[in-house]
Design a protein around this motif. Structure first.
Motif, short mmCIF file in Angstrom:
data_model
loop_
_atom_site.label_atom_id
_atom_site.label_comp_id
_atom_site.label_asym_id
_atom_site.label_seq_id
_atom_site.Cartn_x
_atom_site.Cartn_y
_atom_site.Cartn_z
N UNK A 50 79.84 37.51 -135.38
CA UNK A 50 80.16 37.96 -134.03
C UNK A 50 79.50 39.31 -133.75
N UNK A 51 79.55 40.22 -134.70
CA UNK A 51 78.93 41.53 -134.53
C UNK A 51 77.41 41.41 -134.41
N UNK A 52 76.82 40.50 -135.19
CA UNK A 52 75.37 40.28 -135.10
C UNK A 52 74.98 39.73 -133.73
N UNK A 53 75.76 38.77 -133.23
CA UNK A 53 75.48 38.22 -131.90
C UNK A 53 75.60 39.29 -130.82
N UNK A 54 76.62 40.14 -130.94
CA UNK A 54 76.80 41.21 -129.94
C UNK A 54 75.64 42.21 -130.00
N UNK A 55 75.22 42.58 -131.20
CA UNK A 55 74.11 43.52 -131.32
C UNK A 55 72.83 42.92 -130.74
N UNK A 75 62.28 37.20 -128.19
CA UNK A 75 63.48 36.68 -128.83
C UNK A 75 64.00 37.74 -129.79
N UNK A 76 65.31 37.95 -129.76
CA UNK A 76 65.95 39.00 -130.55
C UNK A 76 66.89 38.35 -131.55
N UNK A 77 66.78 38.78 -132.80
CA UNK A 77 67.69 38.31 -133.84
C UNK A 77 68.22 39.54 -134.58
N UNK A 78 69.54 39.58 -134.77
CA UNK A 78 70.15 40.71 -135.47
C UNK A 78 70.91 40.21 -136.68
N UNK A 79 70.83 40.97 -137.76
CA UNK A 79 71.55 40.62 -138.98
C UNK A 79 71.90 41.91 -139.71
N UNK A 80 73.16 42.27 -139.65
CA UNK A 80 73.63 43.46 -140.36
C UNK A 80 72.99 44.75 -139.88
N UNK A 81 72.69 44.85 -138.60
CA UNK A 81 72.07 46.05 -138.06
C UNK A 81 70.56 46.02 -138.06
N UNK A 82 69.98 45.05 -138.75
CA UNK A 82 68.52 44.90 -138.76
C UNK A 82 68.14 43.94 -137.64
N UNK A 83 67.28 44.38 -136.75
CA UNK A 83 66.87 43.59 -135.59
C UNK A 83 65.44 43.14 -135.77
N UNK A 84 65.18 41.87 -135.44
CA UNK A 84 63.83 41.33 -135.50
C UNK A 84 63.45 40.87 -134.09
N UNK A 107 73.92 50.96 -133.13
CA UNK A 107 74.20 49.92 -134.10
C UNK A 107 72.96 49.36 -134.77
N UNK A 108 71.79 49.65 -134.20
CA UNK A 108 70.53 49.16 -134.79
C UNK A 108 70.14 50.10 -135.91
N UNK A 109 69.95 49.54 -137.10
CA UNK A 109 69.56 50.31 -138.28
C UNK A 109 68.04 50.30 -138.45
N UNK A 110 67.47 49.10 -138.27
CA UNK A 110 66.01 48.97 -138.41
C UNK A 110 65.51 47.90 -137.45
N UNK A 111 64.22 47.98 -137.14
CA UNK A 111 63.60 47.00 -136.24
C UNK A 111 62.34 46.47 -136.90
#
Length: 122
Positions: A50-55, A75-84, A107-111
């Motif tokens: 849920x947190x990944x979807x919100x980010x 297209x944006x994908x987030x996983x544990x603060x890492x965004x692709x 909330x974004x740690x890395x991109x």
């Protein structure tokens, strides 16, 4: 009338079997602890998703509010603060700008920027 008595008897036997099964399980704490930790792990996994979807949604919203970025093919994908970021943009300047905007979202740690240049044909 006989059918009702049969169902009553079956209900009594079933409740008796469930009660004795519950009593047998309450004697050993290991299975109940395992069930509790499995339920806790599943709830934790659900909250992480849920947190990944919100980010991801927050990053997408920030990109769409930026005037100089066309987000139709991003297209944006987030996983544990890492965004692709994947997809394509029509202008080379938008690739770096999209990364900057994504990094600015709380909330974004890395991109990881995997955007490519795809000029639009008019």
């Amino acid at each position: 009338m006989k059918v009702i008595r049969i169902f009553q008897a079956l209900g009594f036997v079933l409740s008796l079997a469930l009660a004795s099964g519950a009593y047998a399980q309450s004697d050993s704490s290991a299975p109940s602890a395992t069930v509790a930790s499995a339920a806790s792990g599943k709830a934790n996994q659900t909250s992480i998703k849920k947190a990944d979807r919100k980010l991801g949604s927050d990053v997408r919203r920030a990109l769409s509010k930026t005037r100089d970025i066309e987000v139709e093919n991003i297209f944006v994908r987030a996983h544990g603060g890492a965004v692709t970021l994947t997809g394509s943009v029509p202008d080379n300047a938008q690739i770096g700008r999209a990364e900057e905007v994504a990094k600015s979202v709380p909330g974004v740690i890395s991109v990881t920027n995997k955007l490519s240049l795809q000029p639009q044909n008019y």
